[in-house]
Design a protein around this motif. Structure first.
Motif, PDB file in Angstrom:
ATOM      1  N   LEU A   1      -6.215   1.063   2.937  1.00  0.00           N
ATOM      2  CA  LEU A   1      -5.279   1.872   2.640  1.00  0.00           C
ATOM      3  C   LEU A   1      -5.136   1.773   1.161  1.00  0.00           C
ATOM      4  N   PRO A   2      -4.771   2.842   0.607  1.00  0.00           N
ATOM      5  CA  PRO A   2      -4.752   3.006  -0.840  1.00  0.00           C
ATOM      6  C   PRO A   2      -3.510   2.176  -1.335  1.00  0.00           C
ATOM      7  N   ALA A   3      -3.718   1.231  -2.204  1.00  0.00           N
ATOM      8  CA  ALA A   3      -2.878   0.301  -2.957  1.00  0.00           C
ATOM      9  C   ALA A   3      -1.906   0.934  -3.600  1.00  0.00           C
ATOM     10  N   GLU A   4      -0.757   0.304  -3.611  1.00  0.00           N
ATOM     11  CA  GLU A   4       0.396   1.009  -4.565  1.00  0.00           C
ATOM     12  C   GLU A   4      -0.038   1.232  -5.865  1.00  0.00           C
TER      13      GLU A   4
ATOM     14  N   ALA B   1      -6.081   6.104  15.713  1.00  0.00           N
ATOM     15  CA  ALA B   1      -5.637   4.900  14.499  1.00  0.00           C
ATOM     16  C   ALA B   1      -6.751   5.415  13.448  1.00  0.00           C
ATOM     17  N   THR B   2      -7.953   6.063  13.944  1.00  0.00           N
ATOM     18  CA  THR B   2      -8.753   6.723  12.933  1.00  0.00           C
ATOM     19  C   THR B   2      -8.210   7.852  12.128  1.00  0.00           C
ATOM     20  N   THR B   3      -7.718   8.524  12.842  1.00  0.00           N
ATOM     21  CA  THR B   3      -7.306   9.920  12.266  1.00  0.00           C
ATOM     22  C   THR B   3      -6.046   9.513  11.541  1.00  0.00           C
ATOM     23  N   LEU B   4      -5.167   8.663  11.672  1.00  0.00           N
ATOM     24  CA  LEU B   4      -4.070   8.386  11.027  1.00  0.00           C
ATOM     25  C   LEU B   4      -4.329   7.523   9.744  1.00  0.00           C
ATOM     26  N   ALA B   5      -5.329   6.731   9.625  1.00  0.00           N
ATOM     27  CA  ALA B   5      -5.941   6.162   8.714  1.00  0.00           C
ATOM     28  C   ALA B   5      -6.495   6.975   7.679  1.00  0.00           C
ATOM     29  N   ARG B   6      -7.166   8.136   8.205  1.00  0.00           N
ATOM     30  CA  ARG B   6      -7.639   8.978   7.296  1.00  0.00           C
ATOM     31  C   ARG B   6      -6.686   9.839   6.569  1.00  0.00           C
ATOM     32  N   ARG B   7      -5.556  10.043   7.339  1.00  0.00           N
ATOM     33  CA  ARG B   7      -4.728  11.254   6.530  1.00  0.00           C
ATOM     34  C   ARG B   7      -3.684  10.419   5.880  1.00  0.00           C
ATOM     35  N   MET B   8      -3.876   9.115   5.718  1.00  0.00           N
ATOM     36  CA  MET B   8      -3.090   8.219   4.791  1.00  0.00           C
ATOM     37  C   MET B   8      -3.865   8.059   3.405  1.00  0.00           C
TER      38      MET B   8
ATOM     39  N   LYS C   1      -5.550  -8.463   2.555  1.00  0.00           N
ATOM     40  CA  LYS C   1      -5.953  -8.774   1.123  1.00  0.00           C
ATOM     41  C   LYS C   1      -5.918  -7.559   0.143  1.00  0.00           C
ATOM     42  N   ARG C   2      -5.658  -7.685  -1.155  1.00  0.00           N
ATOM     43  CA  ARG C   2      -5.788  -6.706  -1.877  1.00  0.00           C
ATOM     44  C   ARG C   2      -7.373  -6.719  -2.562  1.00  0.00           C
ATOM     45  N   GLU C   3      -7.714  -5.453  -2.683  1.00  0.00           N
ATOM     46  CA  GLU C   3      -9.111  -5.187  -3.302  1.00  0.00           C
ATOM     47  C   GLU C   3      -9.180  -4.270  -4.114  1.00  0.00           C
ATOM     48  N   ARG C   4      -8.683  -4.403  -5.429  1.00  0.00           N
ATOM     49  CA  ARG C   4      -8.711  -3.340  -6.315  1.00  0.00           C
ATOM     50  C   ARG C   4      -7.993  -2.177  -5.964  1.00  0.00           C
ATOM     51  N   GLU C   5      -8.508  -0.980  -5.685  1.00  0.00           N
ATOM     52  CA  GLU C   5      -7.397  -0.109  -5.449  1.00  0.00           C
ATOM     53  C   GLU C   5      -7.062   0.309  -4.090  1.00  0.00           C
ATOM     54  N   PHE C   6      -7.558  -0.743  -3.230  1.00  0.00           N
ATOM     55  CA  PHE C   6      -7.345  -0.724  -1.776  1.00  0.00           C
ATOM     56  C   PHE C   6      -6.400  -2.029  -1.217  1.00  0.00           C
ATOM     57  N   VAL C   7      -5.962  -1.831   0.006  1.00  0.00           N
ATOM     58  CA  VAL C   7      -5.546  -2.985   0.615  1.00  0.00           C
ATOM     59  C   VAL C   7      -6.499  -3.143   1.700  1.00  0.00           C
ATOM     60  N   LEU C   8      -6.949  -4.158   2.027  1.00  0.00           N
ATOM     61  CA  LEU C   8      -7.948  -4.351   3.168  1.00  0.00           C
ATOM     62  C   LEU C   8      -7.216  -5.173   4.290  1.00  0.00           C
ATOM     63  N   VAL C   9      -7.111  -4.669   5.392  1.00  0.00           N
ATOM     64  CA  VAL C   9      -6.807  -5.309   6.626  1.00  0.00           C
ATOM     65  C   VAL C   9      -8.099  -5.464   7.676  1.00  0.00           C
ATOM     66  N   THR C  10      -8.238  -6.936   7.913  1.00  0.00           N
ATOM     67  CA  THR C  10      -9.335  -6.977   8.786  1.00  0.00           C
ATOM     68  C   THR C  10      -9.025  -7.626  10.080  1.00  0.00           C
ATOM     69  N   VAL C  11      -9.592  -7.194  11.274  1.00  0.00           N
ATOM     70  CA  VAL C  11      -9.240  -7.649  12.530  1.00  0.00           C
ATOM     71  C   VAL C  11     -10.401  -8.172  13.163  1.00  0.00           C
ATOM     72  N   ARG C  12     -10.792  -9.386  13.193  1.00  0.00           N
ATOM     73  CA  ARG C  12     -11.902  -9.815  14.129  1.00  0.00           C
ATOM     74  C   ARG C  12     -11.790 -10.569  15.479  1.00  0.00           C
ATOM     75  N   ASP C  13     -12.417 -10.250  16.191  1.00  0.00           N
ATOM     76  CA  ASP C  13     -12.375 -10.924  17.644  1.00  0.00           C
ATOM     77  C   ASP C  13     -13.588 -11.648  18.016  1.00  0.00           C
TER      78      ASP C  13
ATOM     79  N   ALA D   1       0.765  -1.067  -0.006  1.00  0.00           N
ATOM     80  CA  ALA D   1      -0.097  -0.071   0.087  1.00  0.00           C
ATOM     81  C   ALA D   1       0.740   1.209   0.010  1.00  0.00           C
ATOM     82  N   LEU D   2       0.253   2.210  -0.474  1.00  0.00           N
ATOM     83  CA  LEU D   2       1.080   3.804  -0.244  1.00  0.00           C
ATOM     84  C   LEU D   2       0.568   4.320   1.235  1.00  0.00           C
ATOM     85  N   ALA D   3       1.600   4.309   2.150  1.00  0.00           N
ATOM     86  CA  ALA D   3       1.244   4.724   3.416  1.00  0.00           C
ATOM     87  C   ALA D   3       2.501   5.029   4.015  1.00  0.00           C
TER      88      ALA D   3
END
Length: 233
Positions: free
Chosen positions: A226-229, A199-206, A151-163, A118-120
């Protein structure tokens, strides 16, 4: 510009003024607890020193959270973007939280394909992962599990954390991620509500997003995009 510089200087000064005496308190408490220079004379002194050290470390962490949040607002971090291997950062973050998870009897599971980029800002991604994983492990009961997937999803990289933890009520979920929102949980130490806010603020700024899906008593799912490379190539 002058106001922002003054605010940054003030935060640097406050960080030094608060953390320096706290470090001394924690250090001296550990010296007494370990009886480094001889027996303390009474077992209660060791117990009190242990309590002082624990309280000092907790306060040190709280001060750090507040300073980080204010500094984030003042300096508009992160200010750099590069190609980062999100799977590698996720693997490192899981390794860092593993001792805590084992101590709590929580199983960590992962699906991390190699070289998902990702670009981050790497440090910002690490901070997001640390916050999300810490919450997931802390509020998942013994015998539960935390799953992390990249995982990669078209224009984004998706990170999922489930508990499989305590989850949020509908009302709590609406404000989760806002600064200083605290949710009481029986048997758990409540923080300042800044971890998810940062975490929310950092994600938005990237150029990404952080979303929370949850049901009380049924666990929580946090999705970071996150925006994919290739998206900006």
């Amino acid at each position: 510009m002058h106001a922002e510089r003054a605010k940054a200087d003030f935060m640097a000064h406050m960080s030094h003024e608060l953390r320096t005496p706290l470090n001394a308190i924690i250090g001296f408490a550990e010296v007494i607890e370990s009886s480094m220079f001889g027996a303390t004379g009474h077992p209660k002194y060791v117990e009190y020193a242990r309590d002082i050290g624990r309280a000092g470390r907790q306060l040190h962490g709280r001060v750090g959270e507040i300073l980080e949040f204010v500094d984030l607002d003042a300096r508009q971090h992160p200010d750099c973007s590069a190609s980062v291997d999100v799977s590698l950062l996720a693997r490192e973050s899981l390794g860092a939280i593993l001792p805590e998870a084992r101590g709590r009897g929580v199983q960590l599971l992962a699906a991390l394909p190699k070289d998902v980029r990702a670009l981050a800002d790497a440090s910002a991604v690490r901070r997001i992962f640390a916050s999300v994983l810490a919450n997931a492990v802390q509020y998942t009961p013994k015998g539960g599990e935390v799953r992390m997937q990249v995982k990669r999803e078209r224009e984004f990289v998706l990170v999922t954390v489930r508990d499989t933890g305590l989850g949020f009520s509908d009302t709590e979920r609406e404000v989760a991620g806002e600064a200083f929102r605290r949710f009481n949980r029986p048997g758990h130490a409540t923080g300042l509500g800044l971890g998810l806010a940062v975490a929310t603020t950092l994600a938005r700024r990237m150029g990404g997003t952080l979303r929370i899906a949850s049901a009380q008593g049924q666990g929580t799912t946090v999705e970071l995009r996150l925006p994919a490379e290739a998206a900006r190539a």
